[in-house]
Structure formats: C-alpha cells, structure tokens
Design an enzyme around this catalytic site. Structure first.
Site, mmCIF file in Angstrom:
data_model
loop_
_atom_site.group_PDB
_atom_site.id
_atom_site.type_symbol
_atom_site.label_atom_id
_atom_site.label_comp_id
_atom_site.label_asym_id
_atom_site.label_seq_id
_atom_site.Cartn_x
_atom_site.Cartn_y
_atom_site.Cartn_z
ATOM 1 C CG ASP A 53 -2.168 -1.066 0.923
ATOM 2 O OD1 ASP A 53 -2.395 -1.543 0.232
ATOM 3 O OD2 ASP A 53 -3.024 -1.404 1.951
ATOM 4 C CG ASP A 78 -16.531 32.779 -37.072
ATOM 5 O OD1 ASP A 78 -16.934 32.262 -37.701
ATOM 6 O OD2 ASP A 78 -15.936 33.078 -36.809
ATOM 7 N N GLY A 111 -13.161 17.488 -34.911
ATOM 8 C CA GLY A 111 -13.905 16.849 -35.214
ATOM 9 C C GLY A 111 -14.239 16.840 -36.414
ATOM 10 C CG LEU A 112 -15.176 21.122 -39.583
ATOM 11 C CD1 LEU A 112 -16.843 20.944 -40.029
ATOM 12 C CD2 LEU A 112 -15.273 22.804 -39.590
#
Length: 544
Positions: free
Chosen positions: A36, A301, A436-437
């Site tokens: 631990d 935009d 992503g675009l």
C-alpha cells in the site's frame, strides 16, 4: 468484490494522503503493508511534485502478523515525530491494516509526543472512498485544532458584515482545494485575484499550502467559500453550526456561475453591488465581457457548435458545472450526465432532471462507456477514463475532472474558475470539436482521386479505411462477403459490401447511431440484408 482495470477513486486513506501532502507542517503515519506504499508515485509523477509526500508507513510484512504489530506502529510514530518534527500528526490505517484492528490512532493518543496535536483517522475502507476520506480528514483536522476556540452554547452568530464596524476590508476563506484535484492551484490564484478586484481579502486557503497555524485563523474570516464541495462540504457545514460562519456555496465555474458567485458574496458581506455585476434585461452583466466565451458563443462562427451532442461524466462539482455551461452558455445539447460522486448524487440528479435526463451514478467505467456509446455524442467531457473510452469510440474528448493523468496537470496557468477559467474551458471544449470538423472533411474527401491515399487524422485513422485492401479472392469465391451484425436478442442482420461502403461515408461521430437505427429499421421490416438502398430508406424514415 469486483476486479477492475480502472477506478475513479482510491480508498479513503488516499484522500487522507491528499490532505497531508497538500499542507505544510503536517505528517501522516499510515499503518499499512508494503503493497500500500504508493503515495510517492501519485504525487511525484502525476502532480509533478519536487518532494516526497509527508507519509510514513509501518510497512508490516506477513511474518510480522505473528508478532506484536502494535509495537511496530508506536515505533513508527516515534521515529516520524523525531525525524520530521511535524506541527500536527495524522494517524490512520490502510484498507489492509484495518483488518488487523491495531487501532493506531488510539495507540498514538496514549503516547507522549511533546504536545503535538494528534488526529486519529477512522476511515472505513470498505464502505467509503477517496473524496470522502479527504473530506473527513480535513473536517477532523480543523475540528481538532479549533476545539479550544469553540464558542459557548447559545452564542450570538457573528455578522458577515462586521468588517464595517471593525474598520477593515472584508475577508473570506477558500476551502477545498487540494493536490490531485482538478486545476486547484490555478483556481485559487484566479479567485484570489478576482476577489481582490472587489476589495475582498483571502484570509486562509486550505488545505492547499496551509499550515496547522493557518487553520486556527479560519474563524477570523467573515465567511467561507466552499470551492470544492467534495472536500470542503462537511467542514463548511460544521463551521456554520459551531461558529456561525456563513458559507458561499456557488462554485464559480462558467460565466453565469462566476457572476452569481460574486453577487452572492457581495450580498452576504453587505457590499454594494458594482454596476458591472448588475444583471441586464437579458440576465447578463457587463463584467461577463472579461471573458471571450460570451462573445464567441453569440458570433456567427459559433453556429457550427449549436446543438452539438455532449456526454458529461466526472466528479459532481465539475459535471454539474459542465452541464450548465454546455447547455446555457455554448448551446450544446447534453445527452448524458453522470458522476461517480455518490455523496452528491442528489444534486446531480436534480441537474440532470432540469435537462430532461436521468443521471448516471456509477463507479463502473464500463457502464459509463456503454452509456456513452448509446448516447452517440459528438463530444465527451469526462475524466481520464472517459478519454480512453472516447478514443476507442472515435469521439473527441476533453478532460474536465479528476481522476487525471500528468498531461492534465499543465505547467502553464490553466484555471477552470472565474473569467479566465471560462476562456480555458472554451478552448479545451471547442478545439476538439473543430478538429472533429477536420475529421469530418477528411472522411468526406478521402475517396477523391486528388486526396492523399491513407491520410490519417488526429483520431488515429478514424476516417481512414477500416482495413487494408484484401487480395483478390479466388474465382470460386465471391468478391465481397457480407458483414453480419448481431443485435441483442435477435438474429444476425447482414450488411452488404455497398451498404458498408455507404455507411463509411457518414461522419464518424454519428456513424454508430446510424448503424444502430438502420439495423432496427431492417429488423422491423424483416430485412435480412442491408444494402445502400436500405440505408437510404432508413435515413429517410428517421428524418421524416
């Protein structure tokens, strides 16, 4: 008991480590076996700390169990006090040592340690977890140190506006920031500067960088600010009950919450509300212009972002704030909201209900991944676990909450709270969508003869062909074999080669949902094969 690869929270003694390591002059003696002893890894690798955490382990071994492990505990405590000379000592046990029942806190209480305050931590490892352990440790430490200052029963509660009679500036405590939290260091800096702009001083920040002597000054402030309820919620409630100290519980993450936080604090302290914080007819105020997020969210935009589907999961504080920012300030559609913070499940369920959702309260990362896939989002906001899941699903992701990895502890100034925090959040959330675009465009034009064959994007080829070209089949074998998709509780639905080709042209972030809908459409109509024509028919059906 369930074995798992990932976990959102460690056992409660890790929370105690966070408090001890966040503070100065505090030492933690942990009764634990060798397995631990991993505090060094947590704080030096993830937090990039330049010194080891102030934790001493008893490190008992299997052969010690046949002897007197209590003597091992007392020896470890004596050696730690002699070596480190702490201003306060925490004593507790790990989940494994809890089974031995040596009660190290009681042993420490019976020792002569030169008057050092000793806080015995009883953290039930098999029913509670890390954030609860951090909250309980801070609560016990503050309660133990402030016990001599407790006012008598029936005392008159101090007024938060008493600073006016005393001829000084108003002051507050910032409670809750700690190591292994999400951007706590920068949040404290941002909120301290923000309060200074309005003439409000910060008396104590705890536990981050505080000493035990600083905790003794907590009652000198006019109010407490509960920055992180997971850690400071219980101690703020105790200070309200025991000292009559008022608490500001609005967490200033996002434009609206920052303005609400400042208004609440001004009202509580009896300060005149500046004109820039006065809400206008549309509910906004002039002070919001300090951030670029409101300007962009109203610009032309930003129309690309409107209605984007977002799935949110993290600790309750950051998840609730993210849902509010996404839905109210960026125009996203929240399609999933959840948390692993069971102690704040009620607040999260209320936030989800406002969005027409059912909250996901779970510490099973596989259940979260399944919910994420079912929601078919275009952006995921989560922990480092959701980042891994989103990567497998080909979905952009931004990390908004602990647990985190070293890449989420930037060397640069990167707060989440206040006006600048809103700018940081905007960049962190919007940039993955803009990428992503780019991914969408790569997918659209990848079949063009002028496009570079096999081009890969930042999502590691999510838009590239699914597999390399197969060798020509023998004459007696069909050139293209249909692909079978098995639906739960049903037989196989077969996709033809041209159906798969058309499906591959659909943007990656909705492709999974289109596949699912098309297969449901085919099943309802008894189709055994989905070709391009069936795909178009299903698309027309669900668009109508």
């Amino acid at each position: 008991m369930e074995l798992t690869l990932w976990t959102y929270e460690g056992p409660p003694h890790v929370g105690a480590m966070r408090i001890a390591t966040s503070m100065e002059g505090v030492h933690y003696v942990l009764h634990a076996p060798q397995g631990d002893t991993y505090a060094d890894l947590l704080f030096t690798m993830i937090e990039r700390r330049d010194r080891r955490p102030p934790v001493t382990y008893t490190t008992f071994q299997a052969r010690d169990l046949g002897g007197d492990t209590a003597e091992l505990v007392k020896r470890s405590i004596s050696e730690a006090v002699a070596r480190f000379q702490p201003e306060a000592l925490l004593v507790g046990e790990s989940c494994t040592a809890e089974l031995i029942q040596d009660q190290p806190g009681a042993l420490a209480g019976g020792m002569e340690l030169g008057g050092i305050p000793v806080v015995s931590l009883e953290l039930p490892a098999y029913s509670k977890k890390e954030n609860w352990g951090a909250a309980e440790t801070l609560y016990q430490l503050v309660r133990g140190l402030l016990k001599p200052q407790l006012p008598p029963p029936g005392f008159a509660k101090p007024s938060p506006s008493r600073w006016q009679q005393e001829g000084r500036r108003p002051r507050v405590n910032l409670l809750g920031p700690s190591l292994l939290g999400f951007r706590c260091r920068d949040d404290v800096r941002e909120i301290t500067a923000l309060l200074a702009d309005y003439g409000i001083e910060v008396a104590v920040v705890a536990p981050l960088s505080a000493r035990p002597a600083d905790l003794l000054r907590i009652p000198t402030a006019d109010a407490n600010v509960c920055l992180y309820p997971e850690v400071a919620g219980s101690v703020c409630s105790w200070l309200e009950r025991s000292f009559g100290m008022a608490t500001v519980r609005t967490v200033p993450i996002g434009i609206g919450a920052t303005a609400s936080f400042l208004r609440e604090l001004h009202h509580l302290l009896g300060l005149e509300l500046p004109a820039e914080l006065e809400p206008g007819p549309d509910g906004t105020c002039q002070a919001e212009r300090r951030s670029r997020l409101p300007w962009y969210s109203r610009s032309v935009d930003s129309t690309y972002l409107t209605g984007k589907r977002v799935f949110i999961f993290g600790d309750a504080t950051h998840a609730i704030a993210a849902a509010r920012i996404a839905s109210r300030e960026l125009g996203f559609q929240v399609v999933g909201l959840g948390s692993y913070s069971r102690e704040q499940a009620r607040e999260l369920r209320a936030a989800a209900a406002e969005l027409g959702l059912e909250a996901l309260i779970s510490d099973d990362y596989l259940a979260v991944e399944a919910a994420m896939a079912a929601a078919a989002p275009e952006l995921v906001l989560g922990t480092q676990m959701e980042r891994h899941s989103a990567k497998r699903l080909g979905i952009p992701c931004a990390v908004i909450s602990a647990p985190l990895h070293v890449q989420d502890v930037p060397a640069r100034y990167s707060p989440q709270m206040g006006w600048e925090g809103a700018n940081v959040i905007f960049d962190a959330w919007v940039h993955p969508l803009m990428m992503g675009l780019e991914e969408h465009l790569i997918g659209m034009f990848r079949h063009d003869f002028e496009f570079v064959d096999g081009h890969l994007s930042h999502l590691e080829g999510a838009s590239a062909p699914a597999r390399p070209a197969e060798p020509e089949p023998p004459d007696d074998q069909a050139a293209a074999e249909p692909v079978a998709s098995v639906l739960p509780g049903h037989g196989a639905v077969v996709w033809s080669a041209d159906g798969e080709a058309e499906l591959a042209k659909i943007p990656f972030f909705v492709r999974g949902k289109v596949r699912k809908n098309t297969e449901a459409y085919a099943r309802d109509r008894g189709l055994v094969q989905i070709d391009s024509e069936a795909l178009y028919e299903a698309k027309a059906h669900f668009s109508s």
